[in-house]
Design a protein around this motif. Structure first.
Motif, PDB file in Angstrom:
ATOM      1  N   MET A 336     -39.154 -10.033  26.296  1.00 27.01           N
ATOM      2  CA  MET A 336     -37.697 -10.162  26.375  1.00 27.01           C
ATOM      3  C   MET A 336     -37.295 -11.629  26.512  1.00 27.01           C
ATOM      4  N   GLY A 337     -38.047 -12.366  27.328  1.00 22.17           N
ATOM      5  CA  GLY A 337     -37.758 -13.782  27.512  1.00 22.17           C
ATOM      6  C   GLY A 337     -37.933 -14.575  26.230  1.00 22.17           C
ATOM      7  N   GLN A 338     -38.999 -14.291  25.491  1.00 19.47           N
ATOM      8  CA  GLN A 338     -39.228 -14.981  24.218  1.00 19.47           C
ATOM      9  C   GLN A 338     -38.113 -14.675  23.222  1.00 19.47           C
ATOM     10  N   SER A 339     -37.618 -13.444  23.264  1.00 19.30           N
ATOM     11  CA  SER A 339     -36.513 -13.064  22.389  1.00 19.30           C
ATOM     12  C   SER A 339     -35.264 -13.879  22.713  1.00 19.30           C
ATOM     13  N   ASN A 340     -35.021 -14.125  24.005  1.00 13.43           N
ATOM     14  CA  ASN A 340     -33.874 -14.948  24.401  1.00 13.43           C
ATOM     15  C   ASN A 340     -34.016 -16.384  23.909  1.00 13.43           C
ATOM     16  N   ARG A 341     -35.222 -16.932  24.000  1.00 18.17           N
ATOM     17  CA  ARG A 341     -35.433 -18.309  23.542  1.00 18.17           C
ATOM     18  C   ARG A 341     -35.205 -18.422  22.033  1.00 18.17           C
ATOM     19  N   GLU A 342     -35.687 -17.447  21.282  1.00 17.28           N
ATOM     20  CA  GLU A 342     -35.465 -17.447  19.832  1.00 17.28           C
ATOM     21  C   GLU A 342     -33.973 -17.340  19.521  1.00 17.28           C
ATOM     22  N   TYR A 343     -33.275 -16.531  20.304  1.00 16.20           N
ATOM     23  CA  TYR A 343     -31.835 -16.360  20.094  1.00 16.20           C
ATOM     24  C   TYR A 343     -31.092 -17.675  20.317  1.00 16.20           C
ATOM     25  N   ILE A 344     -31.447 -18.391  21.374  1.00 11.27           N
ATOM     26  CA  ILE A 344     -30.821 -19.686  21.660  1.00 11.27           C
ATOM     27  C   ILE A 344     -31.128 -20.686  20.553  1.00 11.27           C
ATOM     28  N   ASN A 345     -32.369 -20.717  20.117  1.00 12.99           N
ATOM     29  CA  ASN A 345     -32.766 -21.660  19.072  1.00 12.99           C
ATOM     30  C   ASN A 345     -31.975 -21.430  17.787  1.00 12.99           C
ATOM     31  N   ASN A 346     -31.725 -20.174  17.459  1.00  9.70           N
ATOM     32  CA  ASN A 346     -31.034 -19.838  16.211  1.00  9.70           C
ATOM     33  C   ASN A 346     -29.517 -19.973  16.306  1.00  9.70           C
ATOM     34  N   ASN A 347     -28.967 -19.825  17.516  1.00 11.14           N
ATOM     35  CA  ASN A 347     -27.511 -19.748  17.637  1.00 11.14           C
ATOM     36  C   ASN A 347     -26.862 -20.828  18.499  1.00 11.14           C
ATOM     37  N   TYR A 348     -27.610 -21.400  19.440  1.00 10.58           N
ATOM     38  CA  TYR A 348     -26.979 -22.317  20.389  1.00 10.58           C
ATOM     39  C   TYR A 348     -27.730 -23.632  20.567  1.00 10.58           C
ATOM     40  N   SER A 349     -28.587 -23.991  19.626  1.00 13.49           N
ATOM     41  CA  SER A 349     -29.151 -25.339  19.675  1.00 13.49           C
ATOM     42  C   SER A 349     -28.030 -26.309  19.326  1.00 13.49           C
ATOM     43  N   TRP A 350     -28.111 -27.536  19.831  1.00  8.92           N
ATOM     44  CA  TRP A 350     -27.037 -28.499  19.564  1.00  8.92           C
ATOM     45  C   TRP A 350     -26.915 -28.810  18.072  1.00  8.92           C
ATOM     46  N   SER A 351     -28.024 -28.820  17.370  1.00 11.15           N
ATOM     47  CA  SER A 351     -27.955 -29.108  15.932  1.00 11.15           C
ATOM     48  C   SER A 351     -27.147 -28.040  15.200  1.00 11.15           C
ATOM     49  N   SER A 352     -27.325 -26.767  15.588  1.00 10.19           N
ATOM     50  CA  SER A 352     -26.568 -25.700  14.926  1.00 10.19           C
ATOM     51  C   SER A 352     -25.099 -25.716  15.346  1.00 10.19           C
ATOM     52  N   ILE A 353     -24.810 -26.011  16.619  1.00  7.30           N
ATOM     53  CA  ILE A 353     -23.414 -26.085  17.078  1.00  7.30           C
ATOM     54  C   ILE A 353     -22.662 -27.181  16.333  1.00  7.30           C
ATOM     55  N   VAL A 354     -23.297 -28.347  16.194  1.00  6.45           N
ATOM     56  CA  VAL A 354     -22.652 -29.471  15.498  1.00  6.45           C
ATOM     57  C   VAL A 354     -22.483 -29.156  14.015  1.00  6.45           C
ATOM     58  N   LYS A 355     -23.499 -28.566  13.414  1.00  7.19           N
ATOM     59  CA  LYS A 355     -23.432 -28.256  11.983  1.00  7.19           C
ATOM     60  C   LYS A 355     -22.351 -27.226  11.679  1.00  7.19           C
ATOM     61  N   ILE A 356     -22.243 -26.209  12.531  1.00  9.17           N
ATOM     62  CA  ILE A 356     -21.288 -25.126  12.286  1.00  9.17           C
ATOM     63  C   ILE A 356     -19.860 -25.544  12.626  1.00  9.17           C
ATOM     64  N   HIS A 357     -19.687 -26.276  13.740  1.00 10.61           N
ATOM     65  CA  HIS A 357     -18.342 -26.526  14.260  1.00 10.61           C
ATOM     66  C   HIS A 357     -17.862 -27.972  14.088  1.00 10.61           C
ATOM     67  N   TYR A 358     -18.648 -28.943  14.561  1.00  9.46           N
ATOM     68  CA  TYR A 358     -18.139 -30.317  14.612  1.00  9.46           C
ATOM     69  C   TYR A 358     -18.129 -31.002  13.249  1.00  9.46           C
ATOM     70  N   SER A 359     -18.934 -30.529  12.317  1.00 10.37           N
ATOM     71  CA  SER A 359     -18.854 -31.087  10.964  1.00 10.37           C
ATOM     72  C   SER A 359     -17.475 -30.805  10.371  1.00 10.37           C
ATOM     73  N   ASN A 360     -16.903 -29.642  10.700  1.00  4.68           N
ATOM     74  CA  ASN A 360     -15.550 -29.321  10.234  1.00  4.68           C
ATOM     75  C   ASN A 360     -14.494 -30.116  10.992  1.00  4.68           C
ATOM     76  N   ILE A 361     -14.705 -30.267  12.298  1.00  5.06           N
ATOM     77  CA  ILE A 361     -13.759 -31.036  13.112  1.00  5.06           C
ATOM     78  C   ILE A 361     -13.611 -32.462  12.574  1.00  5.06           C
ATOM     79  N   PHE A 362     -14.746 -33.075  12.203  1.00  7.99           N
ATOM     80  CA  PHE A 362     -14.740 -34.469  11.757  1.00  7.99           C
ATOM     81  C   PHE A 362     -14.685 -34.622  10.235  1.00  7.99           C
ATOM     82  N   ASN A 363     -14.562 -33.499   9.530  1.00  3.77           N
ATOM     83  CA  ASN A 363     -14.446 -33.539   8.062  1.00  3.77           C
ATOM     84  C   ASN A 363     -15.621 -34.259   7.404  1.00  3.77           C
ATOM     85  N   ILE A 364     -16.834 -33.908   7.820  1.00  5.05           N
ATOM     86  CA  ILE A 364     -18.024 -34.528   7.223  1.00  5.05           C
ATOM     87  C   ILE A 364     -18.948 -33.452   6.663  1.00  5.05           C
TER      88      ILE A 364
END
Length: 364
Positions: A336-364
């Protein structure tokens, strides 16, 4: 190359100092890692020449210091500070920096509020919090209208401030730096909860668990080990640790919370109040821990891993969920713990947050 401007009243370094430094540093670092950008960081405050400033300067292209006049006086005397022209979106990194918005010549100003202080204070019952509530209502009403968008990390804050933002509030979740977590090690604790216990919601949660739940669970699991990690534990927490030396550990301030998470089997979060997105939940998931928590603990999450996160809405169901999790085998808890880590890596790593959200905010 796109030139981006950040404005703040704080230096976001070291990255793991607190929620602000964690968020702003990794937004900047992930933007530089993924895109061709020139980062200009304008700091309103006294230049100290300390190692935090020197180290942070290595991560941006320009670090500019401006005298931080009183935020309440500055809007009346804006001529005290140089003006900057900017054709791209400008991110004001904290609430107080928003008071300096008129020194930036841009039509696309964005305030990173993160949380609504009025929302947080609205849930407190003491007189001081009620006074602060009215103060923040006035400040938010004055400030939010000056920005194109106001970023909150939780949907609850977006909804609560809708009248003051005129619907310009948007939710962008926080991310987590997975490199901070430690690998598997010997498990010393069955349950762990972390936080600064001087912060009322954390203190309230810990004391609620100890008074209402702990002794019932101890009857079923006489040798259970519960760890509370973080600075400023309350006198009641210390009292329980003293009375139940074999079962409860209260650490006080530690250098790295992640070490204690790595030594634990299950993370529990009995939060009853608060606002914003909980970094502690991301931290626990990144540390490969299954989680039992209240619905308040998941504020700000767009979704969560239903296999490895058990959510309870009442005191009785929280107790039942903890018992259910404590009865699972070590092998199942590890999966269960490993599943949580995989979930964070796929959905809440900083690289994914910036790519999904802040690239649009900054128009890049």
């Amino acid at each position: 190359m796109t030139k981006l401007t950040f404005v703040s009243t704080r230096i976001p370094f070291p990255p793991d100092k607190d929620g602000f430094t964690e968020n702003i540093f990794h937004i900047i670092q992930s933007l530089k890692d993924q895109y061709s950008v020139h980062i200009r960081y304008i700091f309103f405050g006294k230049q100290m020449g300390n190692w935090e400033e020197n180290e942070f300067e290595k991560h941006v292209d320009e670090l500019i210091f401006e005298i931080g006049y009183s935020k309440y006086l500055f809007p009346i005397f804006p001529f005290l500070i140089n003006k900057y022209e900017n054709s791209t979106p400008v991110l004001f990194c904290d609430f107080n920096s928003g008071y300096y918005q008129n020194v930036i010549g841009s039509d696309n100003k964005i305030l990173y509020a993160a949380d609504s202080q009025a929302f947080y204070r609205s849930k407190r019952k003491d007189v001081f919090s009620k006074l602060l509530f009215f103060k923040f209502i006035i400040e938010e009403s004055f400030l939010y209208r000056k920005f194109k968008n106001i970023i909150f990390v939780s949907d609850l804050d977006v909804e609560y401030t809708k009248g003051r933002t005129n619907g310009r509030g948007i939710q962008i979740p926080i991310g987590y730096n997975l490199s901070r977590s430690f690998g598997s090690t010997t498990k010393k604790f069955d349950l762990v909860f972390s936080g600064n216990f001087n912060f009322f919601p954390n203190k309230e949660a810990a004391e609620f668990f100890l008074i209402e739940i702990f002794e019932d669970i101890k009857k079923l699991f006489p040798y259970i080990k519960v760890c509370f990690v973080g600075r400023n534990p309350s006198s009641l927490m210390k009292k329980y640790a003293n009375n139940f030396k074999l079962n409860i550990v209260v650490t006080g301030e530690v250098d790295k919370v992640e070490i204690y998470l790595a030594q634990s089997k299950i993370y529990f979060s009995p939060l009853l109040s608060g606002s914003g997105m909980k970094n502690k939940i991301l931290q626990a998931m990144a540390s490969s821990l299954p989680i039992v928590c209240t619905i308040e603990s998941l504020s700000g999450f767009l979704d969560y891993n239903r296999y490895s996160v058990i959510v309870s809405n009442t005191q009785l169901s929280l107790k039942s969920s903890l018992i259910e999790m404590l009865n699972k085998s070590d092998l199942e808890l590890e999966k269960m713990g490993q599943s949580n880590r995989e979930y964070i890596n796929n959905n809440y790593s900083w690289s994914s947050i910036v790519k999904i959200h802040y690239s649009n905010i900054f128009n890049i």
